[in-house]
Design an enzyme around this catalytic site. Structure first.
Site, mmCIF file in Angstrom:
data_model
loop_
_atom_site.group_PDB
_atom_site.id
_atom_site.type_symbol
_atom_site.label_atom_id
_atom_site.label_comp_id
_atom_site.label_asym_id
_atom_site.label_seq_id
_atom_site.Cartn_x
_atom_site.Cartn_y
_atom_site.Cartn_z
ATOM 1 C CE LYS A 148 -3.939 1.914 2.644
ATOM 2 N NZ LYS A 148 -4.788 1.725 3.846
ATOM 3 C CB SER A 196 -8.307 3.457 2.961
ATOM 4 O OG SER A 196 -7.372 2.833 3.813
ATOM 5 C CB SER A 219 -8.336 0.787 5.895
ATOM 6 O OG SER A 219 -9.013 2.020 5.856
#
Lengths: 93, 482
Positions: free
Chosen positions: B75, B150, B174
């Protein structure tokens, strides 16, 4: 929440807002704070604040020098630098 | 699609170690596949041009690592030395990480190959990945739908087979929400289990780094690598790390599974409810005893979370001021530069959270908002303590619905409500994961939320592994995009 409050909070947060943003945030934050205000009805008697989910204490180690990010690397991402210093516009008149 | 892409990380690492396949061959298969699908999925913000060299070095050198030759994605709010860490924000678009995060260094030492950096909601603030300032990521199971957020890119790339494993961060859901939307396993470790050093901080009393994978055994393998104390993170726990793969079992005899009355019955989406009911029946058939547990204060989770997380975010994001890194908007004075840089660099949701958090901490409102939320958080912790006296795990829906259409939810408060089931475990510092348990009639994945006490990752993974085995037939489905 009115736009004046939004402007005040934006000043505290060092955020430049456009007029359209200030208007939109006034509406959004009114709804969100209304939703959050339901917490006022919860009985919290005898409940301490939890600011951290675990009971870990401060962790100590010996104060010994160890290699870290060097000066060149530290300023490598700076928008402006000179001789490995961060360069900023004047802060004091 | 290349045959190698149908394997999980555990099997790939085994074959690389045995010399049956090279890390270069595996990495090339992943890169070729990503090249063919990324135009439609858009999971990656940056693909690592050195991935093949890295793989070649593993083939020539040490292949003893637990993840030898396994392509992984990271990420883009976690540092990989020499690659960008943009947080999907204009304010950090040009940032290059000077060093590895601890999790990245651990993966590197285990022989993993970094494929690239994945898309996210800006600064990990969002539930659909639509708040990225840089790219729109789509759900591999239906390109008109969001991947969840997210960590949307990290979920989408594993679902699309453009990586075997990925790392995400989870503050209120997330990792688990996008895992549920994309039909992959996504685990949020207990607070303190995995180092956050090198993760860009959002809300420091909540943030955790964790893996996405295609199987529970891959999540266990990855957790063996990620877990453990780190001198660089004062919140990381000094606790022994069990061998999570060795703990995996195939039945649930003697296991008590907690279910909260109402969570499933009152769910408006009946397909999600039915899938959860079937999964619980499958656990019973494996020998588990299903018991009712109560979480009376969990309903306050969203309100507590949006005060606490926003308050912490307003403080953490104060560092983005145009001085040391990132965007700088020219101005005549230093103070004006802060206002202009932050006004130009942050997107709407990030600004909204900074504003909300600043308000909640400001003079005259602190006790009413932050103080109150922190007390209700204590009640939520106590609920879980009591509930886990009577069960090993608590299960329920991970999300109220499957992935929604891009653009379908535009109101911020409605978006926050997506995280209703995942937030309480974050507030309490528990470990929890989303396990794929089936699909709705339109072919969108459904995830089961499995929660366990803090530092009970071994039982969380073991119980989920047993259920995964029982549901394999219903769940094993390749997205069309792959």
């Amino acid at each position: 929440m009115d736009e004046a409050t939004v402007r005040h909070v934006a000043r505290l947060a060092r955020l430049e807002l456009t007029d359209a943003e200030a208007k939109r945030f006034a509406a959004d934050m009114t709804r969100i704070t209304e939703y959050v205000s339901a917490l006022a009805n919860v009985n919290v008697q005898g409940a301490e604040m939890t600011v951290h989910p675990v009971a870990e204490r401060n962790q100590w180690r010996q104060d010994e020098p160890a290699p870290g990010v060097g000066r060149e690397q530290a300023v490598a991402n700076a928008p402006e630098s000179e001789q490995n210093f961060f360069k900023v516009p004047p802060v004091i008149e | 699609m290349h045959e190698l892409l149908k394997l999980d990380a555990t099997e790939v690492a085994r074959r690389v170690k045995a010399g049956d396949v090279t890390a270069v061959a595996v990495t090339r298969a992943v890169l070729d596949h990503a090249r063919a699908t990324e135009g439609r999925v858009g999971a990656y913000l940056h693909v690592n041009e050195h991935a093949l060299e890295h793989a070649a070095a593993i083939d020539k050198g040490d292949k003893s690592g637990a993840l030898a030759g396994v392509p992984v994605a990271i990420k883009d709010n976690i540092h990989v030395a020499g690659q960008q860490t943009s947080c999907a924000s204009r304010i950090l678009e040009s940032f290059v990480a000077p060093q590895d995060a601890t999790v990245t260094a651990r993966l590197r030492a285990a022989g993993a190959v970094f494929v690239g950096k994945t898309n996210l909601d800006e600064f990990a603030m969002g539930s659909s990945c639509e708040n990225s300032a840089l790219k729109q990521t789509r759900n591999p199971f239906n390109l008109a739908h969001v991947p969840g957020g997210s960590s949307g890119g990290s979920a989408a790339c594993v679902a699309a087979r453009s990586a075997y494993l990925s790392l995400g961060s989870d503050t209120g859901g997330s990792i688990r929400l996008p895992a549920s939307f994309c039909g992959v396993v996504g685990l949020k470790p207990s607070y303190g289990r995995v180092s956050r050093y090198g993760l860009v901080a959002f809300a420091s009393s909540l943030d955790q780094v964790g893996p996405f994978s295609r199987s529970v055994r891959d999540a266990a393998l990855c957790m063996n690598v990620l877990s453990g104390h780190d001198d660089h993170d004062g919140t990381s726990a000094r606790r022994p790390v069990p061998d999570y793969t060795a703990a995996l079992r195939s039945d649930l005899k003697g296991v008590k599974v907690g279910v909260v009355p109402g969570y499933i019955e009152q769910l408006p989406n009946r397909e999600v409810a039915d899938a959860c009911t079937r999964a619980i029946e499958a656990m019973r058939a494996l020998g588990a005893q299903v018991v009712e547990v109560k979480l009376p204060n969990a309903d306050h989770g969203i309100a507590v979370y949006y005060v606490v997380a926003s308050a912490e975010a307003s403080s953490n994001l104060a560092r983005f001021d145009g001085v040391r890194y990132g965007l700088r908007e020219p101005a005549a004075s230093g103070i004006e530069q802060y206002f202009r840089t932050r006004g130009a660099g942050f997107g709407p949701e990030v600004k909204r959270r900074i504003m909300l958090g600043t308000y909640a901490l400001s003079a005259g409102h602190w006790e009413e908002f932050y103080g109150r939320a922190a007390r209700v958080r204590t009640l939520i912790l106590r609920d879980f303590d009591r509930a886990f006296e009577g069960c090993d795990v608590i299960v329920g829906p991970c999300a109220p619905f499957p992935a929604f259409k891009a653009g379908e939810i535009s109101d911020p408060l409605s978006m926050y409500l997506c995280d209703v089931f995942t937030i309480p475990a974050s507030l309490a510092g528990l470990c929890a994961l989303s396990l794929p348990i089936g699909f709705d009639a339109s072919g969108l994945p459904i995830g089961l939320h499995v929660q366990a006490p803090a530092f009970a990752e071994d039982s969380l993974l073991s119980i989920s592994h047993a259920l995964e085995g029982a549901l394999k037939q219903q769940v094993d489905r390749m997205p069309k995009i792959a």
